[in-house]
Write a protein that holds these residues in place. Structure first.
Motif, PDB file in Angstrom:
ATOM      1  N   CYS A   1       0.826  -1.218   0.000  1.00  0.00           N
ATOM      2  CA  CYS A   1       0.000   0.000   0.000  1.00  0.00           C
ATOM      3  C   CYS A   1       0.854   1.259   0.000  1.00  0.00           C
ATOM      4  N   LEU A   2       2.031   1.195   0.652  1.00  0.00           N
ATOM      5  CA  LEU A   2       2.882   2.387   0.767  1.00  0.00           C
ATOM      6  C   LEU A   2       4.341   2.026   0.504  1.00  0.00           C
ATOM      7  N   ASP A   3       5.217   3.045   0.561  1.00  0.00           N
ATOM      8  CA  ASP A   3       6.645   2.779   0.325  1.00  0.00           C
ATOM      9  C   ASP A   3       7.509   3.537   1.342  1.00  0.00           C
ATOM     10  N   ASP A   4       7.127   3.473   2.608  1.00  0.00           N
ATOM     11  CA  ASP A   4       7.922   4.171   3.635  1.00  0.00           C
ATOM     12  C   ASP A   4       8.991   3.244   4.215  1.00  0.00           C
ATOM     13  N   ALA A   5       9.690   3.732   5.255  1.00  0.00           N
ATOM     14  CA  ALA A   5      10.803   2.970   5.827  1.00  0.00           C
ATOM     15  C   ALA A   5      10.343   1.597   6.329  1.00  0.00           C
ATOM     16  N   TRP A   6       9.150   1.593   6.945  1.00  0.00           N
ATOM     17  CA  TRP A   6       8.646   0.321   7.487  1.00  0.00           C
ATOM     18  C   TRP A   6       8.397  -0.698   6.371  1.00  0.00           C
ATOM     19  N   ARG A   7       7.815  -0.210   5.260  1.00  0.00           N
ATOM     20  CA  ARG A   7       7.534  -1.097   4.106  1.00  0.00           C
ATOM     21  C   ARG A   7       8.844  -1.580   3.475  1.00  0.00           C
ATOM     22  N   GLN A   8       9.810  -0.648   3.404  1.00  0.00           N
ATOM     23  CA  GLN A   8      11.095  -1.035   2.783  1.00  0.00           C
ATOM     24  C   GLN A   8      11.773  -2.120   3.611  1.00  0.00           C
TER      25      GLN A   8
ATOM     26  N   ALA B   1      -0.877  -9.246   4.629  1.00  0.00           N
ATOM     27  CA  ALA B   1       0.206  -8.926   5.568  1.00  0.00           C
ATOM     28  C   ALA B   1      -0.062  -7.572   6.224  1.00  0.00           C
ATOM     29  N   ASP B   2       0.191  -7.480   7.496  1.00  0.00           N
ATOM     30  CA  ASP B   2       0.092  -6.251   8.297  1.00  0.00           C
ATOM     31  C   ASP B   2      -1.336  -5.719   8.409  1.00  0.00           C
ATOM     32  N   ARG B   3      -1.886  -5.151   7.368  1.00  0.00           N
ATOM     33  CA  ARG B   3      -3.259  -4.638   7.443  1.00  0.00           C
ATOM     34  C   ARG B   3      -4.214  -5.724   6.963  1.00  0.00           C
ATOM     35  N   ARG B   4      -5.327  -5.860   7.641  1.00  0.00           N
ATOM     36  CA  ARG B   4      -6.289  -6.918   7.268  1.00  0.00           C
ATOM     37  C   ARG B   4      -7.270  -6.419   6.223  1.00  0.00           C
TER      38      ARG B   4
ATOM     39  N   THR C   1      -7.227  -1.303   8.971  1.00  0.00           N
ATOM     40  CA  THR C   1      -7.484  -1.995  10.240  1.00  0.00           C
ATOM     41  C   THR C   1      -6.529  -1.574  11.363  1.00  0.00           C
ATOM     42  N   PRO C   2      -5.227  -1.282  11.088  1.00  0.00           N
ATOM     43  CA  PRO C   2      -4.388  -0.858  12.217  1.00  0.00           C
ATOM     44  C   PRO C   2      -4.921   0.428  12.868  1.00  0.00           C
ATOM     45  N   ALA C   3      -5.398   1.369  12.048  1.00  0.00           N
ATOM     46  CA  ALA C   3      -5.890   2.637  12.610  1.00  0.00           C
ATOM     47  C   ALA C   3      -7.131   2.366  13.480  1.00  0.00           C
TER      48      ALA C   3
ATOM     49  N   ALA D   1       0.576   9.021  18.437  1.00  0.00           N
ATOM     50  CA  ALA D   1       0.433   8.940  16.978  1.00  0.00           C
ATOM     51  C   ALA D   1       0.443   7.465  16.584  1.00  0.00           C
ATOM     52  N   HIS D   2      -0.332   7.115  15.551  1.00  0.00           N
ATOM     53  CA  HIS D   2      -0.446   5.699  15.168  1.00  0.00           C
ATOM     54  C   HIS D   2       0.814   5.154  14.510  1.00  0.00           C
ATOM     55  N   ASN D   3       1.748   6.025  14.147  1.00  0.00           N
ATOM     56  CA  ASN D   3       3.081   5.517  13.781  1.00  0.00           C
ATOM     57  C   ASN D   3       4.141   6.575  14.091  1.00  0.00           C
TER      58      ASN D   3
ATOM     59  N   VAL E   1       4.434   4.610  17.025  1.00  0.00           N
ATOM     60  CA  VAL E   1       4.354   3.148  16.852  1.00  0.00           C
ATOM     61  C   VAL E   1       5.273   2.744  15.695  1.00  0.00           C
ATOM     62  N   ASP E   2       5.888   1.633  15.806  1.00  0.00           N
ATOM     63  CA  ASP E   2       6.713   0.931  14.799  1.00  0.00           C
ATOM     64  C   ASP E   2       8.035   0.493  15.411  1.00  0.00           C
ATOM     65  N   GLY E   3       8.724   1.460  16.083  1.00  0.00           N
ATOM     66  CA  GLY E   3       9.974   1.119  16.767  1.00  0.00           C
ATOM     67  C   GLY E   3      11.068   0.675  15.820  1.00  0.00           C
TER      68      GLY E   3
ATOM     69  N   THR F   1       6.737  -1.419  19.457  1.00  0.00           N
ATOM     70  CA  THR F   1       7.262  -2.167  18.303  1.00  0.00           C
ATOM     71  C   THR F   1       6.096  -2.700  17.456  1.00  0.00           C
ATOM     72  N   TYR F   2       6.315  -2.693  16.177  1.00  0.00           N
ATOM     73  CA  TYR F   2       5.300  -3.239  15.261  1.00  0.00           C
ATOM     74  C   TYR F   2       6.076  -3.971  14.162  1.00  0.00           C
ATOM     75  N   SER F   3       6.172  -5.305  14.347  1.00  0.00           N
ATOM     76  CA  SER F   3       7.052  -6.087  13.461  1.00  0.00           C
ATOM     77  C   SER F   3       6.516  -6.177  12.041  1.00  0.00           C
TER      78      SER F   3
HETATM   79  C1  FRU Z   1       3.833   1.618   7.211  1.00  0.00           C
HETATM   80  C2  FRU Z   1       2.799   1.839   8.228  1.00  0.00           C
HETATM   81  C3  FRU Z   1       3.389   1.708   9.571  1.00  0.00           C
HETATM   82  C4  FRU Z   1       2.230   1.294  10.370  1.00  0.00           C
HETATM   83  C5  FRU Z   1       1.608   0.325   9.411  1.00  0.00           C
HETATM   84  C6  FRU Z   1       0.184   0.103   9.625  1.00  0.00           C
HETATM   85  O1  FRU Z   1       3.336   1.745   5.920  1.00  0.00           O
HETATM   86  O2  FRU Z   1       2.165   3.058   8.066  1.00  0.00           O
HETATM   87  O3  FRU Z   1       3.990   2.866  10.003  1.00  0.00           O
HETATM   88  O4  FRU Z   1       2.551   0.786  11.589  1.00  0.00           O
HETATM   89  O5  FRU Z   1       1.840   0.814   8.151  1.00  0.00           O
HETATM   90  O6  FRU Z   1      -0.320  -0.690   8.622  1.00  0.00           O
END
Ligand code: FRU
Length: 522
Positions: free
Chosen positions: A57-64, A136-139, A205-207, A255-257, A276-278, A296-298
């Protein structure tokens, strides 16, 4: 060696007509060519068997980080190859990308849906098309998916609530301590506490779950104001700034992340903030004192790939994997940052090695193609030349057999015949010479001497002398007579008698006919 091998393979073993020989050579040549190509192909490394579509869905540090983890795990599964598409927070784009994976008939789909309801139809389409789907991650809503791997978002919200509660006393906001019979500490707040929640995209779903966990865990009297940062740092900065323009400073921010926590911290400087994320950006911000803590959010891309391999190989897998989450405070952040940096370095090294390997692999592929083309061209030329030579050889052989050999045989026969004739002529002459003065020398006598019938004698004497036997005897007698006339004092009468002519007149007539002049004119 190759030449002899080729010859022994292509040349037909049995003697067959030229046309069939040509067919046989062509067929054997094609068989050899295909065998050589098969050997070349078999030498190539194993090609991936399973194509996996990854819809992020996205391309941020967590996704990378998640992507790196997937790629690293993929090294253990050379039979799988990933194709990744990123939707950049756009539901329609993500649905279209999933549909393109369906059209490409990928063997498995990994999807991290931007928003649960909006992306559900595309996920359902993939699932109903028979493609195993790992969420994965979001339902997504509903249960038309194969496996889920992701964090415990409700627990993340609960940790936020716990952190808020833990902050109250340090902020001097508590009037009375917690009651022991209550799930969460019950506190009375001096003047009321305001917490600003910077939420992720509400349709994800995470939000939803993080908000739920937060609200369920908060002590009474805490007022929660929510703004939507949609997971982005810039958006969080904007919405918090707007909030602050019309509200007093909140006591705490959740904040949610971490990215949104950093954005919020830039707008509301000095306020305790939890993210959130750690992972690296959040841990760095904690160490630098920009934000207070995180949960932490693995991402565990490795687990996602492991599950994909199990599903594709029909091995047992866990359908719903929920990952643990823990609070990261300032004390824990530094060692975690170091660890994260090490991991990032490893991942970067891995990425570098992968890129280098891929580039080397591409070079090898190129070389292989060039070599194959060269070998193929060489082989084709070789086969063509050889086939041409062989076919020509066979043609010449046939022509020799058909046209030249019979002629040779005829010639040999002719030579043999002429040898026989020479011997016969010699023998004939010898007999005639020996009996030249014998009045009994006639056809019968000659036939009995040469053991030939009258007809045979006539035919053979005619062949070697060109005349009949009597003419030949007469010719020999005339030649002898001429010799006698020239070398002795014998008269014509005597010579005619000696050589068995019936009279001197008859001898003179024959002599004139043969030599063209009279015997007296010698
Ligand atoms: C990354 C992110 C995380 C967050 C997760 C929720 O794209 O925004 O920062 O914890 O997705 O799905």
């Amino acid at each position: 060696m190759f030449f002899f091998l080729y010859i022994s393979c292509v040349i037909p073993k049995k003697a067959v007509p030229l046309q069939s020989q040509k067919c046989c050579i062509m067929r054997n040549t094609i068989v050899i060519l295909f065998t050589a190509l098969a050997v070349l192909t078999a030498c190539s490394p194993r090609q991936p068997q399973y194509r996996i579509g990854v819809s992020q869905c996205l391309d941020d540090a967590w996704r990378q980080k998640m992507n790196y983890e997937m790629e690293r795990e993929l090294l253990l599964h050379p039979d799988m190859v990933l194709s990744r598409r990123i939707a950049y927070g756009n539901n329609e784009m993500q649905c279209a990308q999933i549909d393109s994976f369906i059209a490409e008939q990928v063997d498995l789909l990994i999807v991290s849906p931007n928003e649960a309801e909006a992306v559900k139809p595309a996920v359902t389409r993939a699932y109903r098309a028979g493609i195993p789907v790992i969420v994965a991650d979001r339902r997504v809503t509903g249960d038309e998916w194969t496996a889920f791997i992701g964090g415990d978002n409700y627990k993340v919200g609960s940790l936020m609530a716990q952190w808020i509660t833990s902050q109250l006393s340090s902020l001097g906001l508590v009037k009375s301590s917690a009651r022991s019979d209550c799930r969460w500490p019950s506190v009375e707040l001096a003047g009321g506490v305001v917490v600003l929640e910077v939420a992720g995209l509400p349709g994800s779903t995470p939000a939803t779950l993080r908000h739920q966990g937060l609200m369920d865990g908060l002590p009474e009297g805490v007022e929660v104001h929510s703004v939507m940062g949609s997971w982005y740092r810039e958006e969080a900065y904007k919405v918090v700034s707007e909030y602050l323009a019309s509200h007093p400073m909140p006591d705490l921010i959740v904040a949610h992340n971490d990215l949104m926590a950093i954005g919020a911290a830039e707008a509301a400087v000095g306020i305790p903030i939890m993210g959130v994320d750690g992972i690296k950006p959040g841990l760095q911000a904690i160490v630098e004192g920009k934000i207070t803590c995180s949960a932490t959010y693995s991402s565990r891309g490795d687990l996602v790939i492991d599950a994909a391999a199990r599903i594709l190989h029909n091995e047992p897998y866990v359908r719903d994997t929920v990952l643990e989450t823990v609070l990261v405070d300032a004390e824990a952040a530094y060692p975690m940052l170091k660890q994260d940096e090490d991991i990032t370095r490893d991942l970067e090294t891995l990425h570098l090695v992968q890129t280098q390997t891929e580039s080397k692999w591409r070079q090898m592929q190129f070389d292989r193609i060039v070599l194959s083309v060269f070998v193929a061209v060489f082989f084709i030329l070789f086969v063509a030349t050889l086939s041409y030579i062989i076919v020509r050889q066979l043609k010449l052989q046939t022509e020799i057999k058909r046209d030249i050999l019979p002629q040779l045989e005829n010639m040999q026969e002719a030579i043999q015949l002429s040898r026989r004739d020479e011997a016969f002529a010699e023998r004939l002459k010898q007999i005639v010479d020996e009996h030249i003065a014998d009045p009994n020398l006639n056809v019968e006598y000659l036939g009995s001497m040469l053991q030939l019938s009258r007809t045979q004698l006539f035919r053979r004497v005619k062949t070697v002398t060109g005349k009949g036997p009597l003419d030949y005897i007469r010719e020999q007698r005339l030649i002898r007579a001429d010799q006698l006339l020239h070398t002795t004092d014998m008269t014509i009468q005597q010579v005619a008698l000696e050589l068995c002519f019936s009279s001197a007149g008859y001898f003179t007539k024959c002599y004139k006919e043969y030599f063209g002049h009279l015997p007296s004119e010698r």
